[in-house]
Design an enzyme around this catalytic site. Structure first.
Site, mmCIF file in Angstrom:
data_model
loop_
_atom_site.group_PDB
_atom_site.id
_atom_site.type_symbol
_atom_site.label_atom_id
_atom_site.label_comp_id
_atom_site.label_asym_id
_atom_site.label_seq_id
_atom_site.Cartn_x
_atom_site.Cartn_y
_atom_site.Cartn_z
ATOM 1 N N ASP A 1 11.506 4.041 2.526
ATOM 2 C CA ASP A 1 10.971 2.701 2.312
ATOM 3 C C ASP A 1 10.682 2.514 0.823
ATOM 4 O O ASP A 1 11.428 3.022 -0.019
ATOM 5 C CB ASP A 1 9.698 2.512 3.155
ATOM 6 C CG ASP A 1 9.529 1.080 3.639
ATOM 7 O OD1 ASP A 1 9.314 0.204 2.787
ATOM 8 O OD2 ASP A 1 9.608 0.840 4.850
ATOM 9 N N HIS B 1 5.127 -2.467 1.296
ATOM 10 C CA HIS B 1 5.887 -2.323 2.540
ATOM 11 C C HIS B 1 5.903 -0.880 3.033
ATOM 12 O O HIS B 1 5.677 -0.605 4.222
ATOM 13 C CB HIS B 1 7.310 -2.837 2.303
ATOM 14 C CG HIS B 1 8.126 -3.035 3.536
ATOM 15 N ND1 HIS B 1 8.821 -2.009 4.133
ATOM 16 C CD2 HIS B 1 8.392 -4.141 4.288
ATOM 17 C CE1 HIS B 1 9.487 -2.473 5.187
ATOM 18 N NE2 HIS B 1 9.240 -3.769 5.305
ATOM 19 N N SER C 1 10.518 -4.565 10.698
ATOM 20 C CA SER C 1 10.023 -3.486 9.836
ATOM 21 C C SER C 1 8.739 -2.903 10.387
ATOM 22 O O SER C 1 8.433 -1.731 10.168
ATOM 23 C CB SER C 1 9.756 -4.012 8.422
ATOM 24 O OG SER C 1 10.912 -4.044 7.645
#
Length: 765
Positions: free
Chosen positions: A145, A219, A547
């Protein structure tokens, strides 16, 4: 005058020179691994020599274009080349393929309770919370990520034992990352940026980015803490969703691999990270990213995941956020767990009280001062351009919107950016109204001004009110956090849909998991909206997307790995799929947020995951590496294409499946394609009790007859395997072009229900 002409000519010559010079870019090169001459000690030396032979220029030879050498996930390397050099390499008998570096994108609290996991890791038949907790200490979840914010409380290692001896990874140092920040929870942190740097002209595109594992996007911290974050009490996002935030596998270890940057996630970096993660010793790989569909031999994630699967590593990937568009699902390789998104039973309601007495229901995570009780004028589609209805930057006229509430259509630009545009133009509030593309799905956002989001039907009423009323007004009211929302779960409208365009005979997505309004850890380098003008900082953030659903399944796979260390990745996947449920908390079939219609397996796959049932599934559909090769052979790929995926010197396709759907998959996707009869044989393995008997139940489709033989499976011992055959017969005269029907096949006994969805189509979509 002469000087001016000379300057113009010089500029023209420079222009022509620049455009006649071939631009370089990153290529991924696949080689015949066994062709390495004995004169080269390593494959790296051989690859370097290949690249040096492309140029006679001494400077070019001293500056090697080689970026990565792959040894586990892929046979080959990546290099920075022009197209002529790439063509030259491709003419070599040792080079099987050369292709441009693909770019992938990111697919962007209460979930443990919603999934039935209590604060002590969950309890299931034969497994206490303490047992699972202790076993999970040995499980390592690798997350590819945007990196990690190691100071997050979600990575506290209090009470965790020493790092497993099998771990071969490390925490890399960087200008803003001290390896000492890692601990017994966060045991690995690496960064892969060569592909990104080459695509960005050799440097970084923003001042915030640096070559380090540190997450400046948020994220990666969110996804890794969702998968395996430690329990953090009194967590909330600016007062919303208050409670204990924890990952799915709170005692598992986390290793992060930073592969995503401001301009995307590059295939060369992803392959290098997967290569390294496998060697480091991860048990689970979680990738909340993806791109468009491609043949498996050109899909870097699929290629890397095959190697991982073969080494016993479970790979979970997000399905994508391109729903409700048909055939939009990504990451469809059958050896990958493809995860869609659903809602929770938690919501963040907000209301717009209109001047005509009507109350519009919406959602919001706005945390600043409210608007008070004084109604403000509403404005819609009045601005400097035709894009004022969607509130693009520069589209609103301050003289028109100052001091008012602006109605903005959802779409094109980011939802939170619309609020910022309204605020910058002098607006005091915003109501974001869905269009047909988003339907009735509501996603809460932490706007920079008082704002709510409403669905399409409500939005249509609002737009009509603003247009027809001489003095339209509204007051926005925020109601905080509400639990026990009915119905839930609901399939998120943004969750990408099947059918699978790469292999229609494999049903995708596989399952859905919680992916709407998810609370998890966050980076201190950026505000919760991700906008530069957002100066707020918070330890946790609420986000939505596949996600978010993907790491839920990654963490649950870690729990299953801890409970059943002998299970293969395919067995774990089967357990999660065949125990998934398709009824919501009102005991009604799952619905689709896009239009509130009934959902189907192209949207939810096998259903919503149920981790407690998955711990004891009764039967599993296991798949060996050899079976996957037989599947690949059935796709009519060349031998070289298959070798690219399986990384063997050669493959024998003499035993290939007659149809890709013959793979021992836990779900069925039947493509008649001009035939009336399709027949598949499946094999199930008993992982329940000895002396178990299962009976079959068929839920058919209107246009298809389904028969199963035998109707009963009796298992004398644990680990015993049994086969059954299903015959699907399309009714005579059926013409359902571009349409689909659905059914299911369930094997059950008093303790277990092992359910497989079936999708029927009559032609490729």
């Amino acid at each position: 005058m002469a000087s001016s002409s000379s300057t113009t000519l010089s500029f023209l010559l420079l222009f022509l020179f620049l455009f006649s010079t071939e631009a370089k870019r990153t290529y991924i090169v696949r080689v015949k691994h066994s062709d390495k001459p004995e004169s080269f000690p390593t494959h790296h030396d051989w690859y370097t020599s290949q690249l040096q032979s492309l140029s006679t220029d001494s400077k070019s030879q001293s500056e090697s274009p080689l970026l990565y050498t792959y040894s586990t996930s892929f046979n080959g390397y990546s290099a920075f080349l022009d197209s002529d050099e790439a063509d030259t390499l491709l003419r070599s008998s040792s080079v099987l393929d050369v292709f441009e570096d693909p770019v992938y994108t990111l697919h962007t609290t209460r979930t443990p309770e919603f999934l039935g996991l209590n604060s002590e890791f969950g309890v299931a038949a034969g497994y206490t919370g303490q047992d699972l907790g202790q076993a999970s200490n040995g499980v390592i979840i690798g997350v590819l990520d945007t990196g990690v914010w190691p100071e997050s409380k979600s990575f506290d290692d209090y009470g965790m034992p020493e790092i497993p001896s099998k771990w071969k990874g490390e925490c890399e140092s960087g200008t803003d990352f001290d390896p000492k920040l890692c601990n017994r929870k966060l045991i690995g942190a690496r960064s892969f940026s060569k592909g990104f740097q080459m695509a960005s002209g050799g440097g970084f595109s923003t001042k915030r980015e640096s070559v380090s594992p540190r997450d400046v996007d948020g994220h990666g911290t969110h996804t890794s803490s969702t998968a395996a974050g430690s329990a953090v009490r009194n967590a909330s996002f600016l007062g919303y969703a208050a409670g204990t935030a924890r990952g799915m596998a709170t005692r598992a270890r986390v290793a992060t691999y930073k592969v995503c940057w401001s301009t995307g996630c590059f295939g060369s970096d992803i392959l290098a990270a997967m290569d390294r993660a496998i060697l480091d010793g991860v048990d689970v790989l979680s990738l909340s990213l993806g791109g468009g569909s491609a043949p498996y031999f050109r899909d870097t994630i699929a290629i890397g995941a095959f190697s991982a699967m073969e080494k016993g590593v479970f790979v979970s990937c997000s399905a994508g956020n391109s729903g409700p568009t048909r055939s939009s699902v990504a990451n469809v390789a059958p050896w990958v767990m493809t995860v869609g998104a659903g809602t929770l039973d938690r919501d963040f309601p907000a209301f717009a009280n209109l001047g005509n007495g009507k109350r519009l229901v919406g959602v919001s995570l706005y945390s600043g001062e409210g608007m008070g009780t004084k109604p403000l004028e509403l404005v819609y589609n009045k601005g400097n351009s035709s894009s004022s209805n969607i509130c693009l930057p520069g589209s609103l006229d301050p003289a028109t919107v100052k001091g008012k509430i602006v109605v903005c259509d959802r779409g094109v630009n980011a939802r939170v950016e619309k609020g910022a545009v309204v605020r910058d133009a002098g607006g005091l509030g915003m109501i974001m109204a869905n269009t047909a593309a988003s339907g009735e799905e509501l996603v809460a956002d932490s706007h920079l001004l008082p704002a709510i989001a409403v669905g399409k039907k409500t939005g249509d009423l609002l737009r009509e009110y603003v247009k027809s009323d001489a003095n339209p007004t509204a007051v926005i009211v925020f109601k905080g956090t509400v639990l026990d929302v009915h119905p839930s779960p609901v399939v998120a409208a943004f969750s990408s849909r099947g059918p699978n365009t790469v292999t229609p005979e494999i049903l995708k997505p596989d399952v859905i998991g919680p992916g709407v309004n998810i609370l998890a850890g966050w980076s201190d380098a950026i505000g919760p909206t991700g906008l530069e003008k957002d100066s707020r900082r918070t330890q946790f953030n609420i986000m939505s997307g596949t996600s978010m659903s993907c790491p839920h399944i990654s963490g649950l796979a870690g729990l299953l790995k801890a409970a059943h260390p002998e299970w293969s990745p395919s067995a774990i996947k089967s357990a999660l799929m065949t125990t998934a449920y398709t009824l919501d908390n009102t005991n009604s079939p799952l619905h689709d947020a896009a239009d509130n219609s009934l959902s189907n397996p192209y949207a939810h796959g096998s259903g919503h995951v149920d981790p407690l049932k998955a711990l004891s599934p009764g039967l599993v559909y296991d798949i060996s590496t050899e079976e996957y090769i037989r599947f690949l052979c059935s796709l009519e790929y060349t031998v070289d294409h298959i070798v690219a995926i399986v990384k063997r010197p050669s493959v024998n396709c003499s035993k290939k499946f007659a149809n890709p759907g013959q793979l021992n998959y836990p779900s069925f996707s039947v493509l008649f394609g001009g035939k009336r009869v399709v027949r598949y044989t499946r094999e199930v393995t008993n992982v329940g009790a000895a002396n178990s008997v299962y009976k079959v139940t068929v839920n058919g489709a209107p246009s298809v007859g389904i028969s199963v033989k035998p109707l009963k499976l009796a298992f004398r011992s644990v680990g015993e395997k049994k086969r059954y055959t299903v015959t699907f017969v399309s009714n005579k005269g059926v013409s359902l072009a571009n349409k689909a029907e659905f059914g299911s096949i369930t094997w059950s006994n008093p303790l277990h229900e092992v359910r497989s969805p079936v999708a029927f189509s009559w032609n490729r979509f």
